[in-house]
Scaffold this motif. Structure first.
Motif, PDB file in Angstrom:
ATOM      1  N   ASP A 276     -27.292  30.820  46.236  1.00 17.55           N
ATOM      2  CA  ASP A 276     -27.137  31.179  44.821  1.00 17.55           C
ATOM      3  C   ASP A 276     -25.945  30.434  44.234  1.00 17.55           C
ATOM      4  O   ASP A 276     -24.792  30.716  44.593  1.00 17.55           O
ATOM      5  CB  ASP A 276     -26.928  32.686  44.678  1.00 17.55           C
ATOM      6  N   PRO A 277     -26.192  29.491  43.332  1.00 20.43           N
ATOM      7  CA  PRO A 277     -25.075  28.715  42.779  1.00 20.43           C
ATOM      8  C   PRO A 277     -24.324  29.495  41.710  1.00 20.43           C
ATOM      9  O   PRO A 277     -24.765  30.559  41.245  1.00 20.43           O
ATOM     10  CB  PRO A 277     -25.780  27.498  42.185  1.00 20.43           C
ATOM     11  N   HIS A 278     -23.204  28.945  41.273  1.00 23.66           N
ATOM     12  CA  HIS A 278     -22.406  29.521  40.200  1.00 23.66           C
ATOM     13  C   HIS A 278     -23.267  29.637  38.933  1.00 23.66           C
ATOM     14  O   HIS A 278     -24.093  28.755  38.657  1.00 23.66           O
ATOM     15  CB  HIS A 278     -21.192  28.628  39.937  1.00 23.66           C
ATOM     16  N   PRO A 279     -23.098  30.700  38.146  1.00 26.12           N
ATOM     17  CA  PRO A 279     -23.893  30.855  36.920  1.00 26.12           C
ATOM     18  C   PRO A 279     -23.809  29.657  35.973  1.00 26.12           C
ATOM     19  O   PRO A 279     -24.782  29.351  35.268  1.00 26.12           O
ATOM     20  CB  PRO A 279     -23.308  32.120  36.275  1.00 26.12           C
ATOM     21  N   ASP A 280     -22.666  28.982  35.953  1.00 24.66           N
ATOM     22  CA  ASP A 280     -22.552  27.811  35.078  1.00 24.66           C
ATOM     23  C   ASP A 280     -23.473  26.680  35.528  1.00 24.66           C
ATOM     24  O   ASP A 280     -23.916  25.861  34.705  1.00 24.66           O
ATOM     25  CB  ASP A 280     -21.104  27.308  35.047  1.00 24.66           C
ATOM     26  N   ILE A 281     -23.774  26.613  36.822  1.00 24.80           N
ATOM     27  CA  ILE A 281     -24.725  25.621  37.316  1.00 24.80           C
ATOM     28  C   ILE A 281     -26.109  25.910  36.747  1.00 24.80           C
ATOM     29  O   ILE A 281     -26.816  25.001  36.284  1.00 24.80           O
ATOM     30  CB  ILE A 281     -24.772  25.620  38.860  1.00 24.80           C
ATOM     31  N   GLU A 282     -26.500  27.161  36.785  1.00 28.49           N
ATOM     32  CA  GLU A 282     -27.802  27.559  36.242  1.00 28.49           C
ATOM     33  C   GLU A 282     -27.861  27.281  34.741  1.00 28.49           C
ATOM     34  O   GLU A 282     -28.871  26.778  34.225  1.00 28.49           O
ATOM     35  CB  GLU A 282     -28.061  29.034  36.518  1.00 28.49           C
ATOM     36  N   ALA A 283     -26.774  27.593  34.044  1.00 29.99           N
ATOM     37  CA  ALA A 283     -26.744  27.363  32.596  1.00 29.99           C
ATOM     38  C   ALA A 283     -26.821  25.872  32.285  1.00 29.99           C
ATOM     39  O   ALA A 283     -27.543  25.443  31.374  1.00 29.99           O
ATOM     40  CB  ALA A 283     -25.470  27.966  32.004  1.00 29.99           C
ATOM     41  N   ALA A 284     -26.081  25.084  33.063  1.00 35.00           N
ATOM     42  CA  ALA A 284     -26.115  23.637  32.849  1.00 35.00           C
ATOM     43  C   ALA A 284     -27.494  23.061  33.163  1.00 35.00           C
ATOM     44  O   ALA A 284     -27.953  22.122  32.510  1.00 35.00           O
ATOM     45  CB  ALA A 284     -25.045  22.958  33.708  1.00 35.00           C
ATOM     46  N   ALA A 285     -28.175  23.637  34.159  1.00 40.99           N
ATOM     47  CA  ALA A 285     -29.534  23.189  34.485  1.00 40.99           C
ATOM     48  C   ALA A 285     -30.488  23.450  33.327  1.00 40.99           C
ATOM     49  O   ALA A 285     -31.375  22.642  33.037  1.00 40.99           O
ATOM     50  CB  ALA A 285     -30.028  23.882  35.746  1.00 40.99           C
ATOM     51  N   THR A 286     -30.319  24.577  32.672  1.00 35.54           N
ATOM     52  CA  THR A 286     -31.160  24.908  31.518  1.00 35.54           C
ATOM     53  C   THR A 286     -30.932  23.909  30.386  1.00 35.54           C
ATOM     54  O   THR A 286     -31.883  23.433  29.748  1.00 35.54           O
ATOM     55  CB  THR A 286     -30.857  26.334  31.034  1.00 35.54           C
ATOM     56  N   VAL A 287     -29.660  23.566  30.146  1.00 35.71           N
ATOM     57  CA  VAL A 287     -29.347  22.591  29.097  1.00 35.71           C
ATOM     58  C   VAL A 287     -29.898  21.214  29.466  1.00 35.71           C
ATOM     59  O   VAL A 287     -30.476  20.509  28.626  1.00 35.71           O
ATOM     60  CB  VAL A 287     -27.825  22.531  28.871  1.00 35.71           C
ATOM     61  N   ALA A 288     -29.732  20.828  30.733  1.00 31.06           N
ATOM     62  CA  ALA A 288     -30.230  19.521  31.164  1.00 31.06           C
ATOM     63  C   ALA A 288     -31.747  19.445  31.026  1.00 31.06           C
ATOM     64  O   ALA A 288     -32.295  18.412  30.624  1.00 31.06           O
ATOM     65  CB  ALA A 288     -29.802  19.250  32.606  1.00 31.06           C
ATOM     66  N   ARG A 289     -32.425  20.517  31.364  1.00 34.21           N
ATOM     67  CA  ARG A 289     -33.880  20.516  31.227  1.00 34.21           C
ATOM     68  C   ARG A 289     -34.293  20.420  29.760  1.00 34.21           C
ATOM     69  O   ARG A 289     -35.262  19.712  29.409  1.00 34.21           O
ATOM     70  CB  ARG A 289     -34.471  21.774  31.856  1.00 34.21           C
ATOM     71  N   ALA A 290     -33.562  21.094  28.875  1.00 35.41           N
ATOM     72  CA  ALA A 290     -33.851  20.991  27.441  1.00 35.41           C
ATOM     73  C   ALA A 290     -33.633  19.562  26.951  1.00 35.41           C
ATOM     74  O   ALA A 290     -34.395  19.045  26.122  1.00 35.41           O
ATOM     75  CB  ALA A 290     -32.971  21.965  26.659  1.00 35.41           C
ATOM     76  N   SER A 291     -32.607  18.904  27.485  1.00 36.91           N
ATOM     77  CA  SER A 291     -32.355  17.505  27.132  1.00 36.91           C
ATOM     78  C   SER A 291     -33.493  16.617  27.615  1.00 36.91           C
ATOM     79  O   SER A 291     -33.940  15.714  26.892  1.00 36.91           O
ATOM     80  CB  SER A 291     -31.028  17.057  27.760  1.00 36.91           C
ATOM     81  N   TYR A 292     -33.979  16.880  28.827  1.00 41.82           N
ATOM     82  CA  TYR A 292     -35.093  16.110  29.378  1.00 41.82           C
ATOM     83  C   TYR A 292     -36.331  16.254  28.498  1.00 41.82           C
ATOM     84  O   TYR A 292     -36.992  15.257  28.154  1.00 41.82           O
ATOM     85  CB  TYR A 292     -35.380  16.600  30.789  1.00 41.82           C
ATOM     86  N   GLU A 293     -36.658  17.473  28.114  1.00 42.04           N
ATOM     87  CA  GLU A 293     -37.843  17.713  27.293  1.00 42.04           C
ATOM     88  C   GLU A 293     -37.687  17.102  25.901  1.00 42.04           C
ATOM     89  O   GLU A 293     -38.656  16.563  25.335  1.00 42.04           O
ATOM     90  CB  GLU A 293     -38.115  19.211  27.213  1.00 42.04           C
ATOM     91  N   ALA A 294     -36.476  17.154  25.351  1.00 43.24           N
ATOM     92  CA  ALA A 294     -36.236  16.519  24.054  1.00 43.24           C
ATOM     93  C   ALA A 294     -36.422  15.002  24.160  1.00 43.24           C
ATOM     94  O   ALA A 294     -36.947  14.359  23.237  1.00 43.24           O
ATOM     95  CB  ALA A 294     -34.827  16.849  23.557  1.00 43.24           C
ATOM     96  N   GLY A 295     -36.017  14.438  25.297  1.00 45.41           N
ATOM     97  CA  GLY A 295     -36.215  13.019  25.514  1.00 45.41           C
ATOM     98  C   GLY A 295     -37.680  12.648  25.593  1.00 45.41           C
ATOM     99  O   GLY A 295     -38.111  11.641  25.019  1.00 45.41           O
TER     100      GLY A 295
END
Length: 415
Positions: A276-295
């Protein structure tokens, strides 16, 4: 396994592109300087583009004549002889290969064709980002050429080369797909060994072994591990004498895998949560995925590279996150690149350093067209914790083609 290769029709297409560049630039010759062989990430290799051979040469096109290849040593000639014996389909015949990768060799070719007072285009006098912010042509070599040929008007033609070669042919796309499949195999192998008690070297070795088994001769990797970090680069033990870090429960493994097959490159962003990673890792993953989909939504003909970069930056701006490295850049060849690094100034430790230079988006005016290949590498830093995902994407006629959806997510260790 079906291994793609290049035909003589692909050779003829590329040689015609060289002549198209010459015509567009108003020059009578084209000099393509290639970085030395065994170069690491993102090599500058227009020589190999035109020879389909061992990199590290200078290739010279003179008017309508077939190109001359200037190699650095007899080793390339020996390889050429053995390839002929094997029956390999070679692009450059023996009589057009010389051991003369130096100023005198360049001057000799131009003089033989009566071009000692002509306009000549050069690949190697332009910057080649991200690694070659300054031109790669050796100062000593080029100064000698200028001294020997004072009447020649040499002209950098790197931008024309980029525009001429960035849209891949069907043969090239087959090679790109093979490289991308190898990148997925590397990521899957890394995921298999990612568990507490394994070392960074174990993970690195698993990925590299998967590439070598598939016949990929020049893989590479950036790798960091820990409960949270902002570092991005090769593992420290690859350049500093120290032991590879041991992976612990709660760590994340962040890697950028580089595959190069037939001198076509794909890139793969591997993010693995161990436990289980740090919650900020999970949050950053969500943002990165949103960036990927926007791309993906912006990666269509009619938009520019700037539109694509802006679309991928928007989710980070909304989340007050920042990117440690580019969110996206071109491949094959490298060129336009999304800006990165400005968020480093948020780190309190940044005040201890001298001048900090962040890279702005470069090449934003490039229009997107079918056949272009891009490294999608959305990354987000939240609270000092980085998450990086993505893979290689091709611009299609109507919609983008994802070659690596497997790594476009935060992976979970199987342990």
């Amino acid at each position: 396994m079906d291994i793609p290769s290049y035909s003589l029709a692909e050779r003829d297409r590329r040689w015609q592109l060289a002549r198209d560049i010459m015509e567009a630039e108003g020059v009578e010759a084209l000099i393509a300087y290639g970085e030395h062989e065994c170069a690491d990430l993102a090599p500058f290799a227009p020589d190999a583009y035109f020879t389909n051979d061992r990199p590290g040469a200078i290739v010279v096109f003179c008017r309508d004549a077939d190109p001359v290849e200037l190699t650095w040593s007899t080793l390339a000639v020996a390889d050429h002889i053995e390839a002929t014996k094997r029956g390999d389909e070679l692009w450059i015949p023996p009589e057009r290969i010389r051991v003369a990768k130096h100023a005198a060799g360049v001057v000799e070719v131009l003089r033989e064709h009566g071009l000692d007072g002509a306009a000549v285009g050069v690949l190697g006098l332009d910057p080649y980002p991200p690694f070659h912010i300054n031109p790669i042509m050796p100062h000593g070599l080029w100064n000698q050429v200028l001294a020997e040929l004072p009447e020649v008007a040499f002209k950098p033609v790197g931008l024309s080369y980029l525009f001429a070669t960035i849209c891949q042919s069907e043969e090239e796309l087959a090679v790109v797909r093979h490289s991308a499949e190898t990148g997925d195999a590397m990521a899957e192998a890394m995921l298999e060994v990612a568990r507490p008690g394994a070392t960074e070297a174990d993970v690195y070795a698993a990925g590299m072994a998967a590439a070598y088994r598939r016949g990929l001769a020049a893989p590479g990797m950036l790798l960091s591990t820990g409960p949270g970090f902002i570092s991005w680069g090769p593992p420290a033990w690859s350049y500093r004498p120290q032991a590879p870090r041991v992976i612990e429960d709660g760590d994340v493994i962040m890697a950028e895998v580089f595959c190069r097959f037939g001198m076509k490159e794909t890139q793969h962003q591997v993010a693995i949560a161990v436990g289980d990673p740090h919650p900020d890792i999970e949050a950053a993953a969500t943002v990165a995925r949103a960036s990927y989909e926007a791309g993906l939504a912006a990666a269509r003909p009619g938009n520019t590279f700037g539109d694509l970069a802006d679309a991928m930056r928007a989710p980070l701006l909304e989340a007050d996150a920042w990117n440690i490295h580019p969110l996206v850049h071109t491949l094959n060849p490298m060129g336009p690149v999304c800006g990165f690094g400005e968020g480093l100034r948020r780190m309190p430790e940044a005040a201890n350093y001298g001048r900090l230079f962040d890279l702005p988006t470069m090449g934003g005016e490039l229009p997107l067209a079918p056949g272009m290949t891009f490294a999608f590498e959305p990354n987000a830093v939240i609270g000092g914790h980085l998450t990086n995902i993505g893979g290689t994407v091709v611009i299609g006629e109507d919609a983008p083609i994802e070659l690596n959806p497997f790594t476009a997510q935060l992976l979970r260790s199987k342990s």
